[in-house]
Design a protein around this motif. Structure first.
Motif, PDB file in Angstrom:
ATOM      1  N   SER A  12       0.813  -1.220   0.000  1.00 36.39           N
ATOM      2  CA  SER A  12       0.000   0.000   0.000  1.00 36.39           C
ATOM      3  C   SER A  12       0.844   1.266   0.000  1.00 36.39           C
ATOM      4  CB  SER A  12      -0.943   0.017   1.204  1.00 36.39           C
ATOM      5  OG  SER A  12      -0.201  -0.021   2.415  1.00 36.39           O
ATOM      6  N   GLY A  13       2.140   1.151   0.210  1.00 40.16           N
ATOM      7  CA  GLY A  13       3.008   2.325   0.175  1.00 40.16           C
ATOM      8  C   GLY A  13       4.251   2.146   1.019  1.00 40.16           C
ATOM      9  N   ASN A  14       5.366   2.706   0.532  1.00 38.65           N
ATOM     10  CA  ASN A  14       6.653   2.580   1.222  1.00 38.65           C
ATOM     11  C   ASN A  14       7.303   3.953   1.381  1.00 38.65           C
ATOM     12  OD1 ASN A  14       7.387  -0.561   1.240  1.00 38.65           O
ATOM     13  ND2 ASN A  14       6.290  -0.078  -0.639  1.00 38.65           N
ATOM     14  N   LEU A  15       7.750   4.236   2.587  1.00 38.67           N
ATOM     15  CA  LEU A  15       8.471   5.470   2.884  1.00 38.67           C
ATOM     16  C   LEU A  15       9.382   5.213   4.074  1.00 38.67           C
ATOM     17  CD1 LEU A  15       8.872   8.576   2.447  1.00 38.67           C
ATOM     18  CD2 LEU A  15       7.153   8.893   4.250  1.00 38.67           C
ATOM     19  N   CYS A  16      10.671   5.437   3.887  1.00 39.30           N
ATOM     20  CA  CYS A  16      11.651   5.318   4.964  1.00 39.30           C
ATOM     21  C   CYS A  16      12.499   6.582   4.992  1.00 39.30           C
ATOM     22  CB  CYS A  16      12.552   4.115   4.752  1.00 39.30           C
ATOM     23  SG  CYS A  16      11.693   2.525   4.667  1.00 39.30           S
ATOM     24  N   SER A  17      13.252   6.742   6.063  1.00 43.09           N
ATOM     25  CA  SER A  17      14.195   7.852   6.131  1.00 43.09           C
ATOM     26  C   SER A  17      15.339   7.480   7.056  1.00 43.09           C
ATOM     27  CB  SER A  17      13.517   9.141   6.611  1.00 43.09           C
ATOM     28  OG  SER A  17      13.060   9.025   7.944  1.00 43.09           O
ATOM     29  N   VAL A  18      16.463   8.172   6.875  1.00 44.33           N
ATOM     30  CA  VAL A  18      17.606   8.021   7.766  1.00 44.33           C
ATOM     31  C   VAL A  18      18.123   9.423   8.062  1.00 44.33           C
ATOM     32  CG1 VAL A  18      19.217   7.655   5.829  1.00 44.33           C
ATOM     33  CG2 VAL A  18      19.834   6.906   8.137  1.00 44.33           C
ATOM     34  N   THR A  19      18.455   9.672   9.320  1.00 42.26           N
ATOM     35  CA  THR A  19      18.878  11.006   9.725  1.00 42.26           C
ATOM     36  C   THR A  19      20.027  10.936  10.714  1.00 42.26           C
ATOM     37  OG1 THR A  19      18.133  13.096  10.722  1.00 42.26           O
ATOM     38  CG2 THR A  19      17.155  11.077  11.572  1.00 42.26           C
ATOM     39  N   ASP A  20      20.844  11.988  10.712  1.00 44.78           N
ATOM     40  CA  ASP A  20      21.882  12.144  11.736  1.00 44.78           C
ATOM     41  C   ASP A  20      21.498  13.226  12.729  1.00 44.78           C
ATOM     42  OD1 ASP A  20      22.212  14.495  10.319  1.00 44.78           O
ATOM     43  OD2 ASP A  20      24.284  14.129   9.747  1.00 44.78           O
ATOM     44  N   GLY A  21      20.245  13.668  12.671  1.00 40.16           N
ATOM     45  CA  GLY A  21      19.755  14.727  13.546  1.00 40.16           C
ATOM     46  C   GLY A  21      19.724  16.077  12.878  1.00 40.16           C
ATOM     47  N   GLN A  22      20.468  16.226  11.797  1.00 33.97           N
ATOM     48  CA  GLN A  22      20.482  17.487  11.055  1.00 33.97           C
ATOM     49  C   GLN A  22      20.128  17.279   9.586  1.00 33.97           C
ATOM     50  OE1 GLN A  22      24.480  18.952  11.976  1.00 33.97           O
ATOM     51  NE2 GLN A  22      23.606  20.341  13.499  1.00 33.97           N
ATOM     52  N   SER A  23      20.744  16.277   8.976  1.00 38.26           N
ATOM     53  CA  SER A  23      20.493  15.964   7.569  1.00 38.26           C
ATOM     54  C   SER A  23      19.678  14.679   7.478  1.00 38.26           C
ATOM     55  CB  SER A  23      21.822  15.798   6.822  1.00 38.26           C
ATOM     56  OG  SER A  23      21.614  15.321   5.513  1.00 38.26           O
ATOM     57  N   ARG A  24      18.660  14.700   6.613  1.00 40.16           N
ATOM     58  CA  ARG A  24      17.792  13.533   6.454  1.00 40.16           C
ATOM     59  C   ARG A  24      17.749  13.114   4.987  1.00 40.16           C
ATOM     60  NH1 ARG A  24      13.272  11.774   9.492  1.00 40.16           N
ATOM     61  NH2 ARG A  24      13.310  13.723  10.668  1.00 40.16           N
ATOM     62  N   LEU A  25      17.825  11.813   4.756  1.00 39.57           N
ATOM     63  CA  LEU A  25      17.578  11.241   3.441  1.00 39.57           C
ATOM     64  C   LEU A  25      16.237  10.526   3.463  1.00 39.57           C
ATOM     65  CD1 LEU A  25      20.947   9.526   2.407  1.00 39.57           C
ATOM     66  CD2 LEU A  25      20.000  11.652   1.491  1.00 39.57           C
ATOM     67  N   LEU A  26      15.387  10.816   2.492  1.00 40.03           N
ATOM     68  CA  LEU A  26      14.204   9.999   2.263  1.00 40.03           C
ATOM     69  C   LEU A  26      14.619   8.783   1.441  1.00 40.03           C
ATOM     70  CD1 LEU A  26      11.250  12.371   1.281  1.00 40.03           C
ATOM     71  CD2 LEU A  26      11.848  11.450   3.526  1.00 40.03           C
ATOM     72  N   ILE A  27      13.975   7.671   1.710  1.00 42.69           N
ATOM     73  CA  ILE A  27      14.167   6.477   0.896  1.00 42.69           C
ATOM     74  C   ILE A  27      12.770   6.014   0.485  1.00 42.69           C
ATOM     75  CG2 ILE A  27      15.272   4.233   0.717  1.00 42.69           C
ATOM     76  CD1 ILE A  27      16.829   4.901   3.283  1.00 42.69           C
ATOM     77  N   GLU A  28      12.475   6.125  -0.793  1.00 44.55           N
ATOM     78  CA  GLU A  28      11.175   5.852  -1.390  1.00 44.55           C
ATOM     79  C   GLU A  28      10.223   7.041  -1.207  1.00 44.55           C
ATOM     80  OE1 GLU A  28      11.869   3.543  -3.124  1.00 44.55           O
ATOM     81  OE2 GLU A  28      12.363   1.680  -2.142  1.00 44.55           O
ATOM     82  N   CYS A  29       9.227   7.086  -2.093  1.00 41.68           N
ATOM     83  CA  CYS A  29       8.228   8.165  -2.093  1.00 41.68           C
ATOM     84  C   CYS A  29       6.860   7.557  -2.369  1.00 41.68           C
ATOM     85  CB  CYS A  29       8.547   9.201  -3.176  1.00 41.68           C
ATOM     86  SG  CYS A  29      10.230   9.817  -3.198  1.00 41.68           S
ATOM     87  N   GLY A  30       6.541   6.466  -1.674  1.00 45.37           N
ATOM     88  CA  GLY A  30       5.367   5.687  -2.018  1.00 45.37           C
ATOM     89  C   GLY A  30       4.083   6.068  -1.334  1.00 45.37           C
ATOM     90  N   LEU A  31       4.043   7.226  -0.685  1.00 48.24           N
ATOM     91  CA  LEU A  31       2.815   7.765  -0.099  1.00 48.24           C
ATOM     92  C   LEU A  31       2.455   9.063  -0.815  1.00 48.24           C
ATOM     93  CD1 LEU A  31       3.607   7.368   3.724  1.00 48.24           C
ATOM     94  CD2 LEU A  31       2.436   5.736   2.227  1.00 48.24           C
ATOM     95  N   ARG A  32       1.242   9.550  -0.590  1.00 51.77           N
ATOM     96  CA  ARG A  32       0.885  10.870  -1.112  1.00 51.77           C
ATOM     97  C   ARG A  32       1.720  11.929  -0.405  1.00 51.77           C
ATOM     98  NH1 ARG A  32      -5.437  10.958  -0.196  1.00 51.77           N
ATOM     99  NH2 ARG A  32      -4.700   9.995   1.725  1.00 51.77           N
ATOM    100  N   ILE A  33       1.947  13.041  -1.090  1.00 50.69           N
ATOM    101  CA  ILE A  33       2.854  14.058  -0.547  1.00 50.69           C
ATOM    102  C   ILE A  33       2.378  14.567   0.800  1.00 50.69           C
ATOM    103  CG2 ILE A  33       1.755  15.938  -1.817  1.00 50.69           C
ATOM    104  CD1 ILE A  33       5.527  15.564  -0.987  1.00 50.69           C
ATOM    105  N   LYS A  34       1.071  14.690   0.994  1.00 51.39           N
ATOM    106  CA  LYS A  34       0.599  15.176   2.298  1.00 51.39           C
ATOM    107  C   LYS A  34       0.898  14.169   3.407  1.00 51.39           C
ATOM    108  CE  LYS A  34      -4.282  13.744   2.016  1.00 51.39           C
ATOM    109  NZ  LYS A  34      -5.683  14.256   2.039  1.00 51.39           N
ATOM    110  N   GLU A  35       0.892  12.879   3.055  1.00 43.03           N
ATOM    111  CA  GLU A  35       1.237  11.855   4.044  1.00 43.03           C
ATOM    112  C   GLU A  35       2.731  11.858   4.327  1.00 43.03           C
ATOM    113  OE1 GLU A  35      -2.063   8.409   3.203  1.00 43.03           O
ATOM    114  OE2 GLU A  35      -0.516   8.723   1.676  1.00 43.03           O
ATOM    115  N   ILE A  36       3.541  12.147   3.312  1.00 37.06           N
ATOM    116  CA  ILE A  36       4.981  12.270   3.531  1.00 37.06           C
ATOM    117  C   ILE A  36       5.273  13.461   4.442  1.00 37.06           C
ATOM    118  CG2 ILE A  36       7.187  12.766   2.404  1.00 37.06           C
ATOM    119  CD1 ILE A  36       6.207  11.168  -0.007  1.00 37.06           C
ATOM    120  N   ARG A  37       4.619  14.575   4.171  1.00 37.90           N
ATOM    121  CA  ARG A  37       4.801  15.756   5.037  1.00 37.90           C
ATOM    122  C   ARG A  37       4.421  15.428   6.476  1.00 37.90           C
ATOM    123  NH1 ARG A  37       5.805  20.481   2.402  1.00 37.90           N
ATOM    124  NH2 ARG A  37       5.258  20.632   0.185  1.00 37.90           N
TER     125      ARG A  37
END
Length: 235
Positions: A12-37
């Motif tokens: 139904s959708g995939n969204l992950c992220s990794v952060t060091d507390g300051q910089s964040r990488l998104l991994i996948e964009c499988g949700l609607r943008i409002k859900e990602i926000r």
């Protein structure tokens, strides 16, 4: 210390992220943008970039919207072409050619899935931690050292698939497609046995099938082998 988070995982959708507390990488964009926000606390300002593994909607639904929101997107030429992506926020990457995004060094590598030029990612932070992210692949043809976090697909078990085919709940053609394109628990365990887990501090199981997986069984089997905390991603 870096932190990996699975915000959504599954068909139904995939969204992950990794952060060091300051910089964040998104991994996948499988949700609607409002859900990602919403998942990111209604702000994309800390996102240094977004990595996209392949073109299927449960991974790529908001790829264009993420770029429109101001984040650079990194994906293969095959994925970009399949999705019709373009623009100055789009960065074409290639398997086994590493690149840098802020404090992150990313090595994409090829996977085995029914998509044009699919990728998974080895993500290293400049402070030394290394995250392996693997999804939607029948197996991984590479070995890795120095990993500290593993986030990897555990889509099905052979026993459950056999039971579902025998009962008529799963057509044989669907069984064959799943086995060609997704990683089983058994193959995951073989992969872990073949790799250096000495520095791993946690593992995350991604993309479990609704019908062909048992979350607690999978978590227990992996934890018994790895001897490290194992978390099953929420759908």
């Amino acid at each position: 210390m870096i932190q990996f988070m699975s915000h959504a995982s599954g068909s139904s959708g995939n969204l992950c992220s990794v952060t060091d507390g300051q910089s964040r990488l998104l991994i996948e964009c499988g949700l609607r943008i409002k859900e990602i926000r919403r998942a990111l606390g209604f702000s994309l300002s800390s996102v240094s970039g977004a990595l996209l593994s392949h073109d299927h909607g449960d991974h790529a639904k908001a790829a264009d919207d993420v770029m429109k929101a101001g984040a650079d997107l990194y994906t293969s030429a095959g994925t970009a072409q399949a999705l019709g992506l373009s623009g100055h926020r789009l960065h074409i990457i290639r398997a086994l050619e590493q690149f840098h995004v802020g404090p992150w060094t990313i090595l994409p590598f090829d996977t085995r899935h029914d998509a044009p030029e699919p990728l998974s990612f080895l993500i290293a932070h400049r402070e030394g931690e290394r995250l392996l992210y693997v999804t939607d692949t029948a197996y991984v043809p590479y070995r890795f050292k120095g990993l500290t976090i593993i986030a990897i697909e555990a889509n099905y078990s052979m026993d459950l698939i056999r039971q579902n085919v025998a009962s008529g709940a799963m057509p044989l053609a669907h069984k064959n497609r799943v086995m060609r394109n997704h990683m089983s628990l058994e193959r995951l365990l073989d992969f872990l046995r073949a790799n250096d887990l000495s520095q791993v501090r946690e593992l995350h199981l991604l993309h479990l099938s609704d019908a062909n997986a048992d979350a607690e069984l999978f978590r227990r089997r992996v934890q018994e082998l790895a001897g490290k905390p194992v978390y099953v991603a929420q759908k």
